[in-house]
Design an enzyme around this catalytic site. Structure first.
Site, PDB file in Angstrom:
ATOM      1  N   CYS A 190      15.408  46.325  24.860  1.00 30.63           N
ATOM      2  CA  CYS A 190      16.873  46.311  24.718  1.00 30.63           C
ATOM      3  C   CYS A 190      17.555  46.528  26.061  1.00 30.63           C
ATOM      4  O   CYS A 190      18.669  46.075  26.288  1.00 30.63           O
ATOM      5  CB  CYS A 190      17.348  47.434  23.803  1.00 30.63           C
ATOM      6  SG  CYS A 190      16.663  47.405  22.163  1.00 30.63           S
ATOM      7  N   GLU A 240      24.575  37.986  19.229  1.00 29.97           N
ATOM      8  CA  GLU A 240      23.999  39.223  19.782  1.00 29.97           C
ATOM      9  C   GLU A 240      23.189  38.965  21.045  1.00 29.97           C
ATOM     10  O   GLU A 240      22.445  39.830  21.510  1.00 29.97           O
ATOM     11  CB  GLU A 240      23.143  39.901  18.706  1.00 29.97           C
ATOM     12  CG  GLU A 240      23.927  40.287  17.461  1.00 29.97           C
ATOM     13  CD  GLU A 240      24.811  41.529  17.651  1.00 29.97           C
ATOM     14  OE1 GLU A 240      24.368  42.496  18.283  1.00 29.97           O
ATOM     15  OE2 GLU A 240      25.968  41.513  17.170  1.00 29.97           O
ATOM     16  N   HIS A 286      18.139  43.754  15.175  1.00 26.49           N
ATOM     17  CA  HIS A 286      17.954  42.598  16.058  1.00 26.49           C
ATOM     18  C   HIS A 286      16.508  42.123  15.908  1.00 26.49           C
ATOM     19  O   HIS A 286      15.602  42.932  15.680  1.00 26.49           O
ATOM     20  CB  HIS A 286      18.170  42.981  17.531  1.00 26.49           C
ATOM     21  CG  HIS A 286      19.584  43.285  17.898  1.00 26.49           C
ATOM     22  ND1 HIS A 286      19.946  44.367  18.668  1.00 26.49           N
ATOM     23  CD2 HIS A 286      20.738  42.641  17.611  1.00 26.49           C
ATOM     24  CE1 HIS A 286      21.256  44.377  18.834  1.00 26.49           C
ATOM     25  NE2 HIS A 286      21.762  43.342  18.200  1.00 26.49           N
TER      26      HIS A 286
HETATM   27  O1  SUG Z   1      23.731  47.678  19.048  1.00 25.01           O
HETATM   28  N1  SUG Z   1      23.025  51.084  19.539  1.00 25.01           N
HETATM   29  C1  SUG Z   1      22.781  49.706  19.893  1.00 25.01           C
HETATM   30  C2  SUG Z   1      21.336  49.479  20.213  1.00 25.01           C
HETATM   31  C3  SUG Z   1      21.092  48.103  20.754  1.00 25.01           C
HETATM   32  C4  SUG Z   1      19.657  47.782  20.901  1.00 25.01           C
HETATM   33  N2  SUG Z   1      19.510  46.503  21.461  1.00 25.01           N
HETATM   34  C5  SUG Z   1      18.557  45.597  21.135  1.00 25.01           C
HETATM   35  N3  SUG Z   1      17.806  45.733  20.079  1.00 25.01           N
HETATM   36  N4  SUG Z   1      18.447  44.550  21.886  1.00 25.01           N
HETATM   37  C6  SUG Z   1      23.229  48.766  18.764  1.00 25.01           C
HETATM   38  O2  SUG Z   1      23.040  49.127  17.600  1.00 25.01           O
HETATM   39  C7  SUG Z   1      24.391  53.028  19.059  1.00 25.01           C
HETATM   40  C8  SUG Z   1      25.617  53.730  19.637  1.00 25.01           C
HETATM   41  C9  SUG Z   1      25.928  55.008  18.950  1.00 25.01           C
HETATM   42  O3  SUG Z   1      25.664  55.153  17.748  1.00 25.01           O
HETATM   43  O4  SUG Z   1      26.477  55.936  19.627  1.00 25.01           O
HETATM   44  C10 SUG Z   1      24.254  51.599  19.511  1.00 25.01           C
HETATM   45  O5  SUG Z   1      25.232  50.941  19.809  1.00 25.01           O
END
Ligand code: SUG
Length: 461
Positions: free
Chosen positions: A382, A183, A257
């Site tokens: 993020c 990730e 994460h």
């Molecule tokens: O991977 N959300 C992302 C958010 C990522 C956050 N990043 C960090 N914590 N570094 C994920 O879960 C949601 C998309 C949707 O549901 O339409 C999404 O992909």
């Protein structure tokens, strides 16, 4: 003949690469274990507001005297990917046929999730790597179907931006196997005396794919095996690494994460008591290795009694950016860049106030409205990939992606021209929408001077 390793100037600084939010930003409820994504799935999104909120954050950091860069959005809807699944005809027909068969499939191929660039790659600064180059491994993001579509375009973009191989190495992403779920920087912290000195890279994993089964309710996305592979590829020595598990409690509460419950900067680790499996063991490991590297880490930990984990997950307190302020504009010290939800939640606001008053380097807090991204589980941290660069490395970065006030204004104008202010799942299968996104991305390649960034060729619709 052994290579001469040049001394690195200590003036290396962090350059944040924020994800420019793409025109297909929407709420599809795609991320199992991400509470905000599940909660907002199916609601209408506002891509224009999302992109402008992201640009406003970059402007705020520039105003604080910090350099700022961007990573461009990926091609979405991803027609080439759909074509590879057997949908045929013109690009417009491919999209419409796929949508007629499965709107959920098209939602996966349309997500703007590459905006969360903390998941774009893991980055090792030259001060830590054996060959004194900056190393990048694009994250394969195998845990989530929509995110697993990102790594090849990420690799392509990073290879264009960090092209100079005297300074940079862009590795291939790890293989797409559950053994190697990676990730990126969201599960990686770095502690050091100052950004340019040799640091301790703390790899935090959700599961040991070769170990005994655990009772995780939600996916432990990062595997120990992926973290170890990245460390090897980046030429990290044992003295510069720590590997430590996330706590199942945090994952099961929605910390998909580690960066939802922890952030680091230079000597500081700012985190919640429930972030790690056995935090006392982690602190000891870090202290021992940091001492050998010549610095003393500072741990700022919120106790669950003071800040409940549920407040941490809903406000994203620890998904803040923790940045070193340039001395010429302030007293120096560090600033937290936080989402407004932290200010609105009494326990998290109190913890920030207590931190600012405490004996530690954090002297400022800035609260920003990032609601469009937050509703998909993406806070300030993020949205950025940190890249530590010395002057020579900085000069070798593709200049088109480095921001100044004028470029941010140009991008705001571009967003206002090309982005919709309302997007629902029903819009994703519309060929007119596809056409709009491509017109936007083509214009972007000119603004960023990256003419070959996208490899789509427009067919007659
Ligand atoms: O991977 N959300 C992302 C958010 C990522 C956050 N990043 C960090 N914590 N570094 C994920 O879960 C949601 C998309 C949707 O549901 O339409 C999404 O992909």
């Amino acid at each position: 003949m052994s290579a001469v390793i040049p001394d690195l100037p200590l003036t290396a600084a962090e350059l944040n690469f924020d994800g420019l939010v793409g025109p297909s930003h929407n709420y599809a409820g795609l991320s199992h274990g991400n509470i905000a994504s599940a909660k907002h799935g199916g609601q209408a999104a506002n891509p224009r507001a999302a992109a402008l909120q992201g640009l406003a954050k970059m402007r705020r950091l520039l105003d604080l005297g910090l350099p700022q860069a961007i990573l461009p959005p990926q091609e979405r809807p991803y027609v080439r990917g759909l074509r590879a699944l057997g949908f045929g005809g013109s690009d417009g027909q491919v999209l419409e046929n796929a949508f007629a068969q499965s709107p959920a499939l098209v939602a996966n191929y349309s997500s703007a999730s590459s905006m969360w660039t903390a998941n774009a790659a893991t980055v090792t600064p030259a001060a830590d790597s054996a060959d004194r180059r900056v190393h990048f491994t694009p994250a394969n993001l195998t845990a989530m179907p929509h995110r697993a579509l990102e790594d090849q375009q990420t690799r392509r973009a990073l290879s264009m931006i960090f092209k100079d191989d005297t300074h940079f190495v862009v590795h291939a992403p790890l293989a797409h196997t559950p053994l190697l779920g990676d990730e990126g920087a969201a599960n990686h912290n770095r502690l050091c005396a100052a950004h340019g000195t040799s640091g301790l890279e703390v790899f935090v994993y959700g599961r040991d794919a070769l170990g005994p089964k655990t009772d995780l309710k939600f996916p432990g996305r990062q595997t120990l095996q992926a973290s170890e592979a990245v460390a090897r590829l980046h030429g990290l020595k044992d003295a510069n690494t720590v590997f430590h598990p996330q706590s199942p409690t945090a994952i099961n509460a929605g910390a998909f994460h580690n960066d939802v419950v922890c952030v680091s900067n230079e000597t500081v680790l700012f985190f919640h008591e429930a972030a790690f499996d056995d935090p006392a063991v982690l602190e000891k490991r870090i202290k021992t290795k940091a001492a050998a590297l010549g610095f003393a880490p500072q741990f700022i930990m919120a106790r669950a009694d003071d800040v409940p984990l549920t407040d941490v997950i809903s406000s994203y307190l620890f998904n803040s950016q923790l940045v070193t302020l340039p001395k010429k504009l302030s007293q120096g010290g560090m600033a937290l860049i936080l989402p407004t939800q932290v200010e609105e939640t009494p326990s998290t606001k109190a913890f920030v106030d207590q931190t600012l008053a405490g004996d530690n380097p954090i002297t400022e807090a800035h609260y920003l409205d990032l609601r469009q991204s937050m509703s998909n589980g993406g806070g300030p941290a993020c949205l950025r990939l940190r890249v530590v660069l010395n002057a020579a490395q900085r000069a070798a970065v593709h200049p088109g992606v480095i921001m100044d006030a004028a470029k941010l204004s140009a991008l705001e104008g571009w967003v206002k021209t090309h982005y919709r202010d309302r997007l629902t799942r029903a819009d994703l299968g519309d060929r007119q929408f596809l056409d709009e996104t491509r017109t936007a991305l083509e214009a972007l390649t000119q603004l960023l001077d990256l003419p070959n960034l996208y490899d789509f060729q427009r067919t007659e619709s």
